[in-house]
Design a protein around this motif. Structure first.
Motif, PDB file in Angstrom:
ATOM      1  N   GLU A   1       0.519   0.906  -2.815  1.00 22.67           N
ATOM      2  CA  GLU A   1      -0.312   1.997  -3.416  1.00 22.67           C
ATOM      3  C   GLU A   1      -1.729   1.735  -2.888  1.00 22.67           C
ATOM      4  O   GLU A   1      -2.386   3.033  -3.237  1.00 22.67           O
ATOM      5  CB  GLU A   1       0.106   2.108  -5.101  1.00 22.67           C
ATOM      6  N   CYS A   2      -2.086   0.553  -2.515  1.00 19.85           N
ATOM      7  CA  CYS A   2      -3.470   0.924  -1.979  1.00 19.85           C
ATOM      8  C   CYS A   2      -3.589   1.187  -0.642  1.00 19.85           C
ATOM      9  O   CYS A   2      -5.129   1.061  -0.142  1.00 19.85           O
ATOM     10  CB  CYS A   2      -3.863  -0.629  -2.061  1.00 19.85           C
ATOM     11  N   VAL A   3      -2.674   1.573   0.189  1.00 26.57           N
ATOM     12  CA  VAL A   3      -2.887   2.085   1.531  1.00 26.57           C
ATOM     13  C   VAL A   3      -3.919   3.255   1.421  1.00 26.57           C
ATOM     14  O   VAL A   3      -4.456   3.387   2.398  1.00 26.57           O
ATOM     15  CB  VAL A   3      -1.434   2.525   2.139  1.00 26.57           C
ATOM     16  N   ARG A   4      -3.326   4.205   0.327  1.00 23.91           N
ATOM     17  CA  ARG A   4      -4.263   5.311   0.394  1.00 23.91           C
ATOM     18  C   ARG A   4      -5.764   5.139   0.486  1.00 23.91           C
ATOM     19  O   ARG A   4      -6.663   5.678   0.854  1.00 23.91           O
ATOM     20  CB  ARG A   4      -3.905   6.176  -0.933  1.00 23.91           C
ATOM     21  N   ASP A   5      -6.162   4.269  -0.207  1.00 22.97           N
ATOM     22  CA  ASP A   5      -7.621   3.606  -0.401  1.00 22.97           C
ATOM     23  C   ASP A   5      -8.235   3.504   1.058  1.00 22.97           C
ATOM     24  O   ASP A   5      -9.514   3.518   1.308  1.00 22.97           O
ATOM     25  CB  ASP A   5      -7.951   2.324  -0.915  1.00 22.97           C
ATOM     26  N   ALA A   6      -7.427   2.737   2.018  1.00 18.69           N
ATOM     27  CA  ALA A   6      -7.642   2.617   3.405  1.00 18.69           C
ATOM     28  C   ALA A   6      -7.782   3.913   3.994  1.00 18.69           C
ATOM     29  O   ALA A   6      -8.829   4.186   4.862  1.00 18.69           O
ATOM     30  CB  ALA A   6      -6.779   1.489   4.055  1.00 18.69           C
ATOM     31  N   ARG A   7      -6.924   4.755   3.732  1.00 24.34           N
ATOM     32  CA  ARG A   7      -7.117   6.241   4.540  1.00 24.34           C
ATOM     33  C   ARG A   7      -8.257   6.763   4.031  1.00 24.34           C
ATOM     34  O   ARG A   7      -9.034   7.383   4.814  1.00 24.34           O
ATOM     35  CB  ARG A   7      -5.912   7.018   4.144  1.00 24.34           C
TER      36      ARG A   7
END
Length: 161
Positions: free
Chosen positions: A33-39
């Protein structure tokens, strides 16, 4: 540290540390769920700089997803670090994870597979990519060249500014 070259399309690391300028870095928990923060970090950092934002966001998403799925970073205390640096002629994106005892990054080009296309995208959309493995983790990186028309523009800037 071992570096990639040869069979899987990955290049040896071309970036001596003295020739780069870090534009930003983000460390996130090693959870899907933290991948979106990288994007979001890449999109905000580049805000369509030099016409490479969409590809940079896509490839970053693929590498961070791989890190939180296939590395030791998925453990309860694990994390993934994303670093964006300017090199002569383009930008380099590095994803550092907790490494894995099981495998090195592998490009899967099996068209009909339901998974495993992330590094295939990286290999085909990045100007260069590769990885470095060490006892403390793995760094998977890709480099995007500035488009010819905007090669002299700084990230987020305009030619001549």
């Amino acid at each position: 540290m071992a570096s990639a070259d040869g069979d899987n399309g990955a290049a040896a690391d071309p970036a001596p540390s003295g020739s780069r300028s870090v534009l930003g870095s983000l460390t996130i928990p090693g959870r899907p769920e933290c991948v979106r923060d990288a994007r979001a970090f890449v999109a905000k950092l580049l805000h369509n700089a030099n016409g490479m934002c969409e590809v940079a966001v896509l490839l970053t998403s693929e590498l961070v997803t791989n890190a939180v799925t296939h590395s030791n970073s998925c453990r309860a205390d694990g994390c993934v670090t994303l670093t964006v640096a300017e090199l002569p002629g383009g930008l380099r994106f590095e994803v550092t994870d907790g490494g894995s005892d099981l495998s090195a990054p592998v490009v899967k080009d099996e068209v009909y597979s339901s998974e495993g296309h992330g590094l295939f995208l990286v290999q085909n959309l990045a100007d260069q990519w590769g990885y470095l493995r060490g006892s403390d983790g793995t760094i998977v990186w890709f480099w995007l060249r500035y488009p010819a028309a905007r090669r002299t523009a700084p990230p987020g800037g305009h030619p001549g500014t």
